[in-house]
Design a protein around this motif. Structure first.
Motif, PDB file in Angstrom:
ATOM      1  N   TYR A   1       0.831  -1.203   0.000  1.00 13.13           N
ATOM      2  CA  TYR A   1       0.000   0.000   0.000  1.00 13.13           C
ATOM      3  C   TYR A   1       0.869   1.258   0.000  1.00 13.13           C
ATOM      4  O   TYR A   1       0.607   2.210  -0.753  1.00 13.13           O
ATOM      5  N   ALA A   2       1.912   1.276   0.831  1.00 15.26           N
ATOM      6  CA  ALA A   2       2.793   2.430   0.889  1.00 15.26           C
ATOM      7  C   ALA A   2       3.467   2.676  -0.456  1.00 15.26           C
ATOM      8  O   ALA A   2       3.580   3.826  -0.919  1.00 15.26           O
ATOM      9  N   ALA A   3       3.913   1.595  -1.119  1.00 14.55           N
ATOM     10  CA  ALA A   3       4.546   1.736  -2.434  1.00 14.55           C
ATOM     11  C   ALA A   3       3.546   2.239  -3.467  1.00 14.55           C
ATOM     12  O   ALA A   3       3.884   3.035  -4.360  1.00 14.55           O
ATOM     13  N   TRP A   4       2.317   1.789  -3.357  1.00 16.14           N
ATOM     14  CA  TRP A   4       1.231   2.205  -4.261  1.00 16.14           C
ATOM     15  C   TRP A   4       0.975   3.704  -4.123  1.00 16.14           C
ATOM     16  O   TRP A   4       0.842   4.421  -5.112  1.00 16.14           O
ATOM     17  N   LEU A   5       0.913   4.190  -2.868  1.00 13.04           N
ATOM     18  CA  LEU A   5       0.729   5.626  -2.647  1.00 13.04           C
ATOM     19  C   LEU A   5       1.919   6.417  -3.162  1.00 13.04           C
ATOM     20  O   LEU A   5       1.765   7.457  -3.816  1.00 13.04           O
ATOM     21  N   ASP A   6       3.124   5.908  -2.872  1.00 12.62           N
ATOM     22  CA  ASP A   6       4.335   6.614  -3.296  1.00 12.62           C
ATOM     23  C   ASP A   6       4.410   6.721  -4.815  1.00 12.62           C
ATOM     24  O   ASP A   6       4.833   7.748  -5.358  1.00 12.62           O
ATOM     25  N   SER A   7       3.974   5.675  -5.505  1.00  9.61           N
ATOM     26  CA  SER A   7       4.026   5.691  -6.973  1.00  9.61           C
ATOM     27  C   SER A   7       3.098   6.736  -7.566  1.00  9.61           C
ATOM     28  O   SER A   7       3.262   7.148  -8.723  1.00  9.61           O
TER      29      SER A   7
ATOM     30  N   ALA B   1       1.471  12.077  -0.392  1.00  8.40           N
ATOM     31  CA  ALA B   1       2.264  12.406   0.792  1.00  8.40           C
ATOM     32  C   ALA B   1       1.330  12.712   1.953  1.00  8.40           C
ATOM     33  O   ALA B   1       0.096  12.716   1.805  1.00  8.40           O
ATOM     34  N   ASP B   2       1.895  12.970   3.114  1.00 11.50           N
ATOM     35  CA  ASP B   2       1.130  13.340   4.313  1.00 11.50           C
ATOM     36  C   ASP B   2       1.130  14.859   4.411  1.00 11.50           C
ATOM     37  O   ASP B   2       1.896  15.452   5.169  1.00 11.50           O
ATOM     38  N   GLY B   3       0.278  15.482   3.599  1.00  8.80           N
ATOM     39  CA  GLY B   3       0.282  16.937   3.553  1.00  8.80           C
ATOM     40  C   GLY B   3       1.591  17.429   2.955  1.00  8.80           C
ATOM     41  O   GLY B   3       1.935  17.100   1.823  1.00  8.80           O
ATOM     42  N   ASP B   4       2.335  18.216   3.727  1.00  6.90           N
ATOM     43  CA  ASP B   4       3.624  18.727   3.263  1.00  6.90           C
ATOM     44  C   ASP B   4       4.780  17.855   3.733  1.00  6.90           C
ATOM     45  O   ASP B   4       5.940  18.253   3.647  1.00  6.90           O
ATOM     46  N   ARG B   5       4.466  16.631   4.201  1.00  2.42           N
ATOM     47  CA  ARG B   5       5.499  15.733   4.711  1.00  2.42           C
ATOM     48  C   ARG B   5       5.427  14.409   3.965  1.00  2.42           C
ATOM     49  O   ARG B   5       4.357  14.011   3.503  1.00  2.42           O
ATOM     50  N   PRO B   6       6.554  13.708   3.870  1.00  7.01           N
ATOM     51  CA  PRO B   6       6.493  12.366   3.281  1.00  7.01           C
ATOM     52  C   PRO B   6       5.707  11.424   4.188  1.00  7.01           C
ATOM     53  O   PRO B   6       5.558  11.678   5.396  1.00  7.01           O
ATOM     54  N   LEU B   7       5.188  10.358   3.615  1.00  3.26           N
ATOM     55  CA  LEU B   7       4.491   9.369   4.428  1.00  3.26           C
ATOM     56  C   LEU B   7       5.442   8.798   5.467  1.00  3.26           C
ATOM     57  O   LEU B   7       6.635   8.605   5.200  1.00  3.26           O
ATOM     58  N   PRO B   8       4.969   8.522   6.667  1.00  8.07           N
ATOM     59  CA  PRO B   8       5.846   7.958   7.693  1.00  8.07           C
ATOM     60  C   PRO B   8       6.220   6.521   7.361  1.00  8.07           C
ATOM     61  O   PRO B   8       5.557   5.850   6.575  1.00  8.07           O
ATOM     62  N   LYS B   9       7.270   6.063   7.982  1.00  9.83           N
ATOM     63  CA  LYS B   9       7.679   4.669   7.834  1.00  9.83           C
ATOM     64  C   LYS B   9       6.936   3.836   8.871  1.00  9.83           C
ATOM     65  O   LYS B   9       6.745   4.257  10.014  1.00  9.83           O
ATOM     66  N   TRP B  10       6.495   2.654   8.459  1.00 11.95           N
ATOM     67  CA  TRP B  10       5.793   1.756   9.365  1.00 11.95           C
ATOM     68  C   TRP B  10       6.508   0.412   9.388  1.00 11.95           C
ATOM     69  O   TRP B  10       7.020  -0.069   8.379  1.00 11.95           O
ATOM     70  N   SER B  11       6.544  -0.182  10.566  1.00 10.06           N
ATOM     71  CA  SER B  11       7.020  -1.564  10.696  1.00 10.06           C
ATOM     72  C   SER B  11       6.331  -2.181  11.894  1.00 10.06           C
ATOM     73  O   SER B  11       5.909  -1.481  12.832  1.00 10.06           O
ATOM     74  N   LEU B  12       6.207  -3.490  11.875  1.00  6.95           N
ATOM     75  CA  LEU B  12       5.622  -4.189  13.009  1.00  6.95           C
ATOM     76  C   LEU B  12       6.467  -3.977  14.257  1.00  6.95           C
ATOM     77  O   LEU B  12       5.924  -3.761  15.354  1.00  6.95           O
ATOM     78  N   GLU B  13       7.788  -4.008  14.092  1.00  5.71           N
ATOM     79  CA  GLU B  13       8.671  -3.795  15.237  1.00  5.71           C
ATOM     80  C   GLU B  13       8.479  -2.393  15.828  1.00  5.71           C
ATOM     81  O   GLU B  13       8.453  -2.221  17.046  1.00  5.71           O
ATOM     82  N   GLY B  14       8.321  -1.404  14.945  1.00  7.31           N
ATOM     83  CA  GLY B  14       8.090  -0.051  15.429  1.00  7.31           C
ATOM     84  C   GLY B  14       6.775   0.076  16.172  1.00  7.31           C
ATOM     85  O   GLY B  14       6.680   0.779  17.186  1.00  7.31           O
TER      86      GLY B  14
ATOM     87  N   THR C   1     -12.191   6.949  24.057  1.00  2.00           N
ATOM     88  CA  THR C   1     -11.165   5.910  23.990  1.00  2.00           C
ATOM     89  C   THR C   1      -9.795   6.537  23.739  1.00  2.00           C
ATOM     90  O   THR C   1      -9.688   7.659  23.239  1.00  2.00           O
ATOM     91  N   PHE C   2      -8.762   5.787  24.065  1.00  2.00           N
ATOM     92  CA  PHE C   2      -7.390   6.247  23.867  1.00  2.00           C
ATOM     93  C   PHE C   2      -6.961   6.044  22.422  1.00  2.00           C
ATOM     94  O   PHE C   2      -7.273   5.016  21.799  1.00  2.00           O
ATOM     95  N   GLY C   3      -6.240   7.022  21.867  1.00  2.00           N
ATOM     96  CA  GLY C   3      -5.692   6.890  20.527  1.00  2.00           C
ATOM     97  C   GLY C   3      -4.317   7.518  20.434  1.00  2.00           C
ATOM     98  O   GLY C   3      -4.070   8.584  21.009  1.00  2.00           O
ATOM     99  N   SER C   4      -3.405   6.852  19.735  1.00  2.00           N
ATOM    100  CA  SER C   4      -2.039   7.364  19.610  1.00  2.00           C
ATOM    101  C   SER C   4      -1.784   8.088  18.290  1.00  2.00           C
ATOM    102  O   SER C   4      -0.928   8.967  18.221  1.00  2.00           O
ATOM    103  N   ASP C   5      -2.478   7.679  17.215  1.00  2.00           N
ATOM    104  CA  ASP C   5      -2.259   8.190  15.870  1.00  2.00           C
ATOM    105  C   ASP C   5      -0.871   7.855  15.324  1.00  2.00           C
ATOM    106  O   ASP C   5      -0.373   8.506  14.406  1.00  2.00           O
ATOM    107  N   TRP C   6      -0.244   6.812  15.872  1.00  2.00           N
ATOM    108  CA  TRP C   6       1.038   6.364  15.342  1.00  2.00           C
ATOM    109  C   TRP C   6       0.798   5.663  13.995  1.00  2.00           C
ATOM    110  O   TRP C   6      -0.239   5.026  13.825  1.00  2.00           O
ATOM    111  N   PRO C   7       1.692   5.733  13.016  1.00  3.65           N
ATOM    112  CA  PRO C   7       2.968   6.462  12.984  1.00  3.65           C
ATOM    113  C   PRO C   7       2.861   7.861  12.404  1.00  3.65           C
ATOM    114  O   PRO C   7       3.881   8.524  12.236  1.00  3.65           O
ATOM    115  N   PHE C   8       1.640   8.329  12.080  1.00  3.15           N
ATOM    116  CA  PHE C   8       1.525   9.690  11.571  1.00  3.15           C
ATOM    117  C   PHE C   8       1.884  10.690  12.661  1.00  3.15           C
ATOM    118  O   PHE C   8       2.357  11.790  12.368  1.00  3.15           O
ATOM    119  N   ALA C   9       1.635  10.332  13.894  1.00  2.00           N
ATOM    120  CA  ALA C   9       2.262  11.016  15.022  1.00  2.00           C
ATOM    121  C   ALA C   9       3.474  10.176  15.397  1.00  2.00           C
ATOM    122  O   ALA C   9       3.337   9.021  15.816  1.00  2.00           O
TER     123      ALA C   9
END
Length: 329
Positions: free
Chosen positions: A39-45, A49-62, A283-291
């Protein structure tokens, strides 16, 4: 833009200790995003972007690191804006299926740590109904994520009633996430700064005034980011949202929504949210990884530091989410 971040790395470490000290080391994060690689590669192609910022990096470990450092026992994964509808040539059904199966695989491997909200290929209504069935019946989704407007048509519009009827039949939990307004940005003010809050508020008003909450009473709808500015300005549009023109009726309708704390647990926003929302509807929300991790930790620390009763603290951290997502009950 990041002036509200922690002043030092040490503050984040103390934040984790504070979470445990307040009994919030078993949080359920209902606003936790996922960016599957395909999905991230599809958006990048397509230059998304995330407004004026590049999309954040996501990983399961993160994701797990963020959760472990902030006392989050479980997170409900969802794809953020722009969803899967980009243009008429996009394989919307295929991408929705791909991201849902990716999320379901993570849940199958970590059933105590994750749930997920399914993405639907709107505005393809037939495709959305088919994906709803697959998501719930085959992938065991915990709910649905919907963007507040799809191609400029806001939730609450009668054109989405067939989908809402099916989600109501299933007693579904829905997270409404904002996206770009169906108009041009103001130069220098990216959508996430202000337009997202208006977009969520517009959707909530349209849902309430249309009678959607009465026609589909089994829906549980969470509004992102404390509902935009709905709690703060609810009285202003209560009559508009009312079935009988009374302010009281409109307020009662608007209080049927749920609200998450993503990016909204400040000493300015929380008093308004707590005075408006039903105690069982936050409810609690973090908004990670966009935050990013530091920003997520900062807002979590603000919530830990805010004066709440033990009952309020437990309800926001975990109890209310358990009622919405039986997987974690």
């Amino acid at each position: 833009m990041n002036t509200d971040l922690p002043r030092s790395h040490g503050q984040s470490r103390c934040a984790s200790d504070s979470a445990k000290a307040t009994g919030n080391d078993s949080r359920i994060d209902t606003h936790h995003h996922i960016l599957p690689p395909q999905y991230a590669a599809w958006l990048d192609s397509r230059g998304i972007a995330d407004g004026d910022r590049p999309l954040p990096k996501w990983s399961l470990e993160g994701a797990l690191d963020l959760m472990n450092e902030n006392g989050i026992a479980a997170s409900v994964l969802s794809v953020s804006t722009p969803g899967v509808y980009l243009d008429a040539d996009a394989d919307v059904r295929g991408m929705a299926r791909a991201v849902n199966e990716f999320a379901a695989d993570i849940v199958s491997r970590y059933p105590k740590r994750f749930g997920f909200l399914a993405t639907l290929p709107l505005p393809d209504l037939d495709g959305a109904l088919a994906e709803t069935a697959h998501a719930f019946d085959t992938l065991q989704a915990d709910g649905i994520i919907l963007l507040s407007n799809i191609g400029g048509t806001y939730l609450g519009d009668a054109s989405w009633d067939p989908l809402m009827a099916e989600l109501d039949r299933r007693g579904a939990t829905i997270l409404i996430h904002p996206c770009a307004l169906p108009s041009d940005e103001v130069p220098g003010i990216p959508s996430y700064a202000a337009d997202f809050l208006l977009d969520t508020t517009r959707a909530a008003i349209n849902i309430a005034k249309s009678g959607c909450l009465e026609r589909f009473p089994r829906l549980r709808i969470i509004l992102s980011h404390a509902g935009g500015f709905l709690p703060y300005a609810a009285q202003r549009f209560a009559n508009l949202c009312s079935a009988d023109g009374s302010s009281e009726s409109g307020i009662n309708r608007l209080r049927r929504f749920y609200f998450d704390t993503a990016l909204s647990s400040t000493p300015y926003a929380l008093p308004s949210l707590l005075s408006f929302a039903e105690p069982t509807h936050i409810t609690f929300g973090s908004d990670w990884p966009f935050a990013a991790k530091e920003r997520s930790a900062y807002y979590r620390q603000l919530l830990d530091d805010f004066p709440l009763t033990d009952e309020q603290r437990h309800a926001i951290a975990r109890g209310n989410a358990q009622a919405l997502f039986p997987r974690f009950a």
